[in-house]
Design an enzyme around this catalytic site. Structure first.
Site, PDB file in Angstrom:
ATOM      1  N   CYS A  32       0.847  -1.193   0.000  1.00 29.37           N
ATOM      2  CA  CYS A  32       0.000   0.000   0.000  1.00 29.37           C
ATOM      3  C   CYS A  32       0.885   1.247   0.000  1.00 29.37           C
ATOM      4  CB  CYS A  32      -0.936   0.021   1.206  1.00 29.37           C
ATOM      5  SG  CYS A  32      -0.058   0.058   2.783  1.00 29.37           S
ATOM      6  N   CYS A  54       3.213   1.848   2.921  1.00 29.16           N
ATOM      7  CA  CYS A  54       4.494   1.127   2.865  1.00 29.16           C
ATOM      8  C   CYS A  54       5.539   1.963   2.130  1.00 29.16           C
ATOM      9  CB  CYS A  54       4.321  -0.217   2.156  1.00 29.16           C
ATOM     10  SG  CYS A  54       3.213  -1.370   2.980  1.00 29.16           S
ATOM     11  N   CYS A  59      49.386 -11.595  -3.453  1.00 31.77           N
ATOM     12  CA  CYS A  59      49.687 -11.226  -2.072  1.00 31.77           C
ATOM     13  C   CYS A  59      48.495 -10.498  -1.466  1.00 31.77           C
ATOM     14  CB  CYS A  59      50.928 -10.339  -2.005  1.00 31.77           C
ATOM     15  SG  CYS A  59      50.705  -8.729  -2.795  1.00 31.77           S
ATOM     16  N   ASP A 109      20.268 -26.283  24.994  1.00 30.24           N
ATOM     17  CA  ASP A 109      18.835 -26.546  25.051  1.00 30.24           C
ATOM     18  C   ASP A 109      18.686 -28.004  25.475  1.00 30.24           C
ATOM     19  OD1 ASP A 109      15.993 -26.233  24.512  1.00 30.24           O
ATOM     20  OD2 ASP A 109      16.379 -27.471  22.744  1.00 30.24           O
ATOM     21  N   ASP A 111      18.363 -26.846  18.606  1.00 32.46           N
ATOM     22  CA  ASP A 111      17.931 -27.524  17.383  1.00 32.46           C
ATOM     23  C   ASP A 111      16.560 -27.093  16.895  1.00 32.46           C
ATOM     24  OD1 ASP A 111      16.357 -28.773  19.386  1.00 32.46           O
ATOM     25  OD2 ASP A 111      16.151 -30.560  18.121  1.00 32.46           O
ATOM     26  N   ASP A 144      14.869 -21.984  19.397  1.00 33.17           N
ATOM     27  CA  ASP A 144      16.260 -21.704  19.773  1.00 33.17           C
ATOM     28  C   ASP A 144      16.906 -20.664  18.857  1.00 33.17           C
ATOM     29  OD1 ASP A 144      16.266 -23.642  21.840  1.00 33.17           O
ATOM     30  OD2 ASP A 144      16.597 -25.220  20.361  1.00 33.17           O
TER      31      ASP A 144
END
Length: 803
Positions: free
Chosen positions: A13, A16, A80, A488, A691, A695
């Site tokens: 819109c 935005c 280098c 966890d 996992d 988390d």
């Protein structure tokens, strides 16, 4: 002013457009920002290239997406750290480029650029800077075949080295009689001029080309030092050839210039060979991808090119063949060797319903697969991309080395001029010039530029072979400093496959009716507890339709509408928020928590009249290696924490069994990240191990995030390190390979600096002749790469225990 176009997602819109324009307008230096809602683009005028990254961040902070690509380039003529800096600068000046990291060891650049940026403009910028490049696609191997550009370059360097050595040998051998006072056996001056000129201007042409590009960019590099030093020796000798009176033997230094070039070419060849070994991890992984697949059709099985396979095709894999796609086993059974993908040393059994990955070796049975992923979407391709990105990335310490190298060559030139000017007073002009040449040659910063990237390439490669995928060099560098590890619980320290131990109806509810309500809410959930409930319902013959308005309440549970009735399934925290009375089930809950069970409650009703319908108790088994992992970390002086969203009793039970002293329970996902941040504010270097989706914030907040590959993609994308086997013992192994790699980086930088710190003053006062300086310079680069290759011997402790 440069003009760039951002491709923005999420605009729907005019408001935005206004928010994005305001966000971009707040950035100093942006001339205009025109946002087009229909085209979903924003056109910017930038005064400085650095403002582009700020513009992208501003749009993302405003809540919108920016289309960004990440691609790899193969570069030429990098010699280098100065070349690295100049090629990066050339890329960053191209409108649309957000970042560019050039790796001297792999001769590759990882570039982040806006979608729609003209890729040819980057190639043109590199050509102009003197470092021609070509785009790499993810299907290309990183060397090894005879048609590979790197292999061809290595063969060309070998031919040039042999030719230069053969032409330099007569010049060097001609010096031997002179050592015994015999000048009559030396080669004629004109013949020396001919041989030396071929070496200087044919096989040494690469140094003049590199020097010219450096001068054109108003900077210095290794090529400039070699070109100036050897040209000075050749020029002085040529002057003597034509200025020495007839009948006298001129004083010539052709052998010094020719042998220096030969030594430098020898060093570059040995260095290239050694660098090729640092890329073995990529070559080994890409070699796992078969070229053909056996597709099953109504007419029978047919062998087709892998590119013709599509998702949903049925693929037959015979014993002894590599699996060509990621898929689900439909028929058959076999043992599959996944060692190159996961580091698992023993073959694993695969039966109907199990997933298999492309690149794994089918050992003893035929498998019929339903193709689930092909090409770039396979696990193998993702692993290759991760390793490539890690090897192309730049560690923070390398940025410091780059800044040092930026002033290194100009300083060396000043020292060389001073050595000639002051040395002329003590040693005479000719000897002073030889001293200056030795200074220029010994000071070439090749080893300095190779010290860090070679160690990182070998370290990330050997880690990948053992199931530890490191996303970037920064994660590898940070991991060696970790002093606190946060775990966890579910899926990390436990198997993550809980089973329902008890389903106890409450407040007069019927078992099957309550189970049907619970199943309806959990049919769409992805949490391991939801899978356990679905299995329990199948065992009791209960079925249910999906709940309407299903919603996950992170860290609490889930909810939905079942037959017009609001239903919740979650932990005590959710029940307390709903005002559900649980006192009547407290004795049952205490009994289960004493056994370390995880508890959930089923509740239903209208707001204000919600009643508990059932108590659910889940049990999850601790992983075999969890105890050893905590013990190993304790031995290394690392503090361990357990932070879980589970109940206090369940979390304390696991913590006590594993020997973890610090346990935090009933922690919401957003609070996990706050716990991580709090520990970091105390000066700790924190690694978070998890996992699940919940988390992800904590993994991003930690200094080092480690995700179990057995978990969710969101967790893996948030982590700097992915543990492919989901074994806790890979945690101390990942920290160990980081420490070993960091040790090699420090050793390499030490030797690189020592070579220059000792060699330059020795050369300046005449204690190091130019030929010896060339040999030492070549040896410094080779020794740095060889030292990094010693990392290939690393093995994680769990592998050593299994052997």
């Amino acid at each position: 002013m440069s003009t760039v176009t951002l491709h923005i997602s999420g605009m729907n819109c005019a408001s935005c457009v206004r928010r994005i324009e305001q966000a971009l307008g707040a950035i100093p230096g942006i001339g205009t920002a025109q946002v087009n809602l229909a085209a979903e683009t924003a056109q910017l005028q930038l005064e400085q290239p650095e403002q582009l990254a700020a513009a992208c961040e501003a749009v993302q902070h405003a809540g919108y997406g920016v289309a960004i690509e990440e691609r790899l380039l193969s570069l030429s003529n990098l010699t280098c750290a100065g070349c690295v800096r100049r090629s990066e600068t050339a890329l960053l000046k191209v409108p649309g480029v957000l970042s560019a990291e050039v790796n001297l060891a792999s001769q590759q650049a990882r570039v982040r650029l806006l979608a729609g940026t003209d890729p040819d403009s980057l190639l043109q910028a590199l050509v102009k800077a003197g470092y021609p490049g070509q785009w790499l696609n993810q299907q290309e191997t990183t060397g090894g075949s005879e048609t590979d550009p790197q292999h061809q370059r290595l063969q060309r360097e070998r031919r040039h080295l042999i030719a230069a050595a053969l032409l330099s040998a007569p010049l060097a051998l001609g010096m031997l009689p002179e050592l015994f006072g015999r000048h009559d056996l030396m080669l004629p001056a004109l013949l020396q001029l001919l041989l030396a000129s071929i070496v200087q201007f044919v096989f040494g042409a690469r140094f003049y080309q590199g020097a010219w590009h450096a001068l054109r960019n108003r900077t210095g590099n290794m090529d400039l030092l070699v070109a100036i030093g050897t040209s000075a020796g050749w020029s002085l000798s040529t002057w003597h050839v034509f200025s020495t009176p007839a009948g006298q033997m001129p004083v010539l230094y052709y052998e010094a210039s020719a042998i220096i070039i030969s030594f430098v070419l020898l060093g570059k060849y040995l260095e290239s060979r050694a660098k090729g070994q640092t890329l073995e991890a990529i070559r080994a992984l890409t070699a796992l991808r078969p070229d053909k697949a056996r597709r099953r059709t109504a007419q029978g099985d047919e062998l087709v090119a892998l590119s013709e396979i599509r998702i949903g095709d049925q693929v037959v894999v015979q014993p002894g063949e590599r699996i060509p796609v990621d898929g689900l086993v439909l028929e058959g059974g076999s043992h599959v060797d996944e060692s190159m993908l996961t580091g698992e040393s023993l073959p694993v059994s695969r039966q109907p319903g199990d997933r298999v990955s492309a690149g794994a070796m089918n050992q003893d049975g035929m498998l019929l697969l339903d193709t689930a992923a092909i090409g770039q979407d396979t696990l193998l391709s993702k692993i290759v991309r991760l390793v490539e990105n890690a090897q192309a990335s730049k560690a923070p310490i390398q940025r410091l080395v780059d800044r040092v190298s930026a002033v290194f060559v100009p300083v060396v030139l000043v020292i060389a001029v001073a050595a000639w000017a002051l040395g002329s007073l003590w040693f005479g002009p000719e000897q002073a010039l030889l001293n200056a040449i030795a200074v220029l040659v010994i000071a070439c910063p090749c080893a300095l530029g190779l010290a860090t990237p070679t160690a990182i390439m070998v370290g990330t490669g050997v880690a990948a072979r053992h199931g530890i995928l490191i996303r970037d060099a920064e994660a590898l560098e940070q991991a060696h400093r970790v002093d606190t590890v946060i775990f966890d619980k579910t899926g990390t320290l436990t198997l993550g496959k809980p089973v329902v131990q008890a389903f106890e109806p409450l407040n007069g509810a019927e078992h099957d009716a309550a189970l049907s309500l619970a199943l309806a809410v959990q049919r769409q959930a992805e949490h391991p507890l939801a899978a356990a409930l679905r299995d329990y319902a199948i065992q009791h013959g209960i079925s249910s339709a999906d709940a309407e308005q299903f919603r996950v309440q992170a860290g609490r549970g889930a909810s939905g509408l079942v037959n017009g009735q609001s239903v919740w399934l979650g932990n005590r925290l959710l029940m307390n928020e709903l005002g559900v009375e649980l006192n009547s089930s407290q004795a049952q809950a205490d009994n289960h928590e004493a056994q370390g069970h995880t508890l959930s409650w089923l509740a239903a009703g209208q707001p204000g009249q919600v009643k508990a319908q059932a108590l659910l108790a889940y049990a999850d088994q601790i992983k075999d290696g969890a105890r050893d992992t905590v013990a190993q970390l304790r031995q290394q002086g690392i503090d361990t924490w357990l932070i879980s969203g589970d109940s206090q009793a369940a979390a304390n039970s696991v913590g006590a069994e594993l020997g973890i002293k610090h346990v935090e329970s009933q922690v919401l996902p957003e609070d996990k990240a706050q716990h991580v941040q709090r520990l970091r504010e105390q000066g700790r270097v924190v690694a978070m191990i998890g996992d699940g989706i919940n988390d992800a914030p904590a993994l991003s907040a930690a200094d080092v995030g480690m995700a179990m590959a057995t978990g969710t993609d969101v967790a893996m994308h948030s982590a700097g390190i992915t543990l492919m086997r989901g074994e806790p013992q890979l945690v101390p192994a990942a920290l160990d390979i980081s420490r070993h790699t960091w040790r090699k980086i420090r050793q390499n930088l030490f030797w690189a600096f020592i070579y220059n710190s000792l060699g330059i003053p020795l050369a300046a006062i005449g204690l190091l002749n130019p030929m010896m300086a060339g040999a030492m310079m070549a040896a410094s680069s080779v020794s740095v790469v060889t030292n990094a290759l010693l990392l290939k011997r690393w093995r994680p402790d769990l592998d050593r225990e299994q052997q």
